[in-house]
Scaffold this motif. Sequence first.
Motif, PDB file in Angstrom:
ATOM      1  N   GLY A   1      32.381  14.871 -21.029  1.00 35.66           N
ATOM      2  CA  GLY A   1      31.783  15.743 -20.320  1.00 35.66           C
ATOM      3  C   GLY A   1      32.978  16.154 -19.322  1.00 35.66           C
ATOM      4  N   GLY A   2      32.540  17.325 -18.431  1.00 33.43           N
ATOM      5  CA  GLY A   2      33.657  17.728 -17.549  1.00 33.43           C
ATOM      6  C   GLY A   2      33.835  19.343 -17.832  1.00 33.43           C
ATOM      7  N   PHE A   3      34.560  20.046 -16.891  1.00 32.27           N
ATOM      8  CA  PHE A   3      35.084  21.218 -17.168  1.00 32.27           C
ATOM      9  C   PHE A   3      36.297  21.520 -16.386  1.00 32.27           C
ATOM     10  CE2 PHE A   3      35.706  25.552 -16.450  1.00 32.27           C
ATOM     11  CZ  PHE A   3      35.111  26.476 -17.221  1.00 32.27           C
TER      12      PHE A   3
ATOM     13  N   GLU B   1      26.798  25.538 -27.292  1.00 32.31           N
ATOM     14  CA  GLU B   1      25.622  25.667 -28.355  1.00 32.31           C
ATOM     15  C   GLU B   1      25.658  24.658 -29.490  1.00 32.31           C
ATOM     16  OE1 GLU B   1      21.738  26.573 -29.609  1.00 32.31           O
ATOM     17  OE2 GLU B   1      22.641  26.492 -27.694  1.00 32.31           O
ATOM     18  N   LYS B   2      26.948  24.305 -29.998  1.00 32.28           N
ATOM     19  CA  LYS B   2      26.993  23.502 -31.005  1.00 32.28           C
ATOM     20  C   LYS B   2      26.659  22.267 -30.522  1.00 32.28           C
ATOM     21  CE  LYS B   2      30.854  23.898 -33.530  1.00 32.28           C
ATOM     22  NZ  LYS B   2      30.574  24.091 -35.009  1.00 32.28           N
TER      23      LYS B   2
ATOM     24  N   GLY C   1      23.509  20.031 -31.655  1.00 32.98           N
ATOM     25  CA  GLY C   1      23.468  18.651 -32.307  1.00 32.98           C
ATOM     26  C   GLY C   1      22.579  17.569 -31.634  1.00 32.98           C
ATOM     27  N   GLY C   2      22.461  17.776 -30.170  1.00 28.94           N
ATOM     28  CA  GLY C   2      21.536  16.718 -29.451  1.00 28.94           C
ATOM     29  C   GLY C   2      20.166  16.984 -29.810  1.00 28.94           C
ATOM     30  N   ALA C   3      19.954  18.399 -30.059  1.00 32.24           N
ATOM     31  CA  ALA C   3      18.412  18.606 -30.369  1.00 32.24           C
ATOM     32  C   ALA C   3      18.169  18.483 -31.905  1.00 32.24           C
ATOM     33  CB  ALA C   3      18.106  20.112 -29.936  1.00 32.24           C
TER      34      ALA C   3
ATOM     35  N   PRO D   1      25.102  17.505 -19.514  1.00 33.99           N
ATOM     36  CA  PRO D   1      23.729  17.060 -19.827  1.00 33.99           C
ATOM     37  C   PRO D   1      23.661  17.386 -21.486  1.00 33.99           C
ATOM     38  CG  PRO D   1      23.674  18.547 -18.105  1.00 33.99           C
ATOM     39  CD  PRO D   1      24.984  18.662 -18.500  1.00 33.99           C
ATOM     40  N   MET D   2      24.250  18.183 -21.878  1.00 35.02           N
ATOM     41  CA  MET D   2      24.174  18.524 -23.452  1.00 35.02           C
ATOM     42  C   MET D   2      24.825  17.447 -24.065  1.00 35.02           C
ATOM     43  SD  MET D   2      26.292  22.152 -23.513  1.00 35.02           S
ATOM     44  CE  MET D   2      25.413  22.627 -22.038  1.00 35.02           C
ATOM     45  N   ILE D   3      26.030  17.140 -23.582  1.00 31.18           N
ATOM     46  CA  ILE D   3      26.858  15.909 -24.329  1.00 31.18           C
ATOM     47  C   ILE D   3      25.859  14.604 -24.338  1.00 31.18           C
ATOM     48  CG2 ILE D   3      28.872  14.552 -23.644  1.00 31.18           C
ATOM     49  CD1 ILE D   3      30.654  17.000 -23.542  1.00 31.18           C
TER      50      ILE D   3
END
Length: 229
Positions: A24-26, A105-106, A110-112, A176-178
């Motif tokens: 995570g991170g930006f 979105e990728k 993947g998480g979904a 969150p998505m990661i």
Amino acid sequence: MKQIVSSFSEAVKEIKDGATIMVGGFGLVGIPENLILALVESKVKDLTIVSNNCGVDDWGLGLLLKNKQIKKMVGSYVGENKEFERQVISGEIEVELTPQGTLAEKIRAGGAGIPAFYTPAGVGTPLAEGRETRVFGEKEYLLEEGLTADFSLVRAAKADKMGNLVYNKTARNFNPMIAAAGKVTIAEVEELVEPGEIDPDDVHTPGIYVQKLIVGQQEKRIERLTTRS
């Protein structure tokens, strides 16, 4: 209750050579900096890293890059990292650059549990060469596959012992998505509280996605510090 580990080296001890890791991170905002340092000290190698960018030369994922522990980088932004640029040009590292929204979105897909989706981003560019496209409503779209990882490393401001996470403002970014896309998610948190102390409406990542927790203080370096003269 989630597994709460006492040291960062213990937190990453299951990560072996050749693992795929989402981080995570930006920029340097919201990075799990102590978990990254533990990976540097563990000397694991041939890693595939999925993250928006690769840190800076002397901090974050840039430290793994400097140690040549990264075999492949999947991200959207090279940024200010001169060592990253050097390794790309010299062919020392494999890089898969992806539009930032597509990368997000990728990971989310993947998480979904969504294996693939179509997006207009990249159509008509070298990114689409040799890849499947389809037309929907007279517009062309490019097929992209969802991403998952062996391990996800995230950073949160607060967690309870059930693994529910709260991020601080823009430090939420990709975290969150990661957190949802890793087989094993390890969360580095600044504060750990008892179950029930976090309002359910304030939870950003439900504890179902988190396997390990560790508490640590971060330096929170600024990527590019600008001050008045």
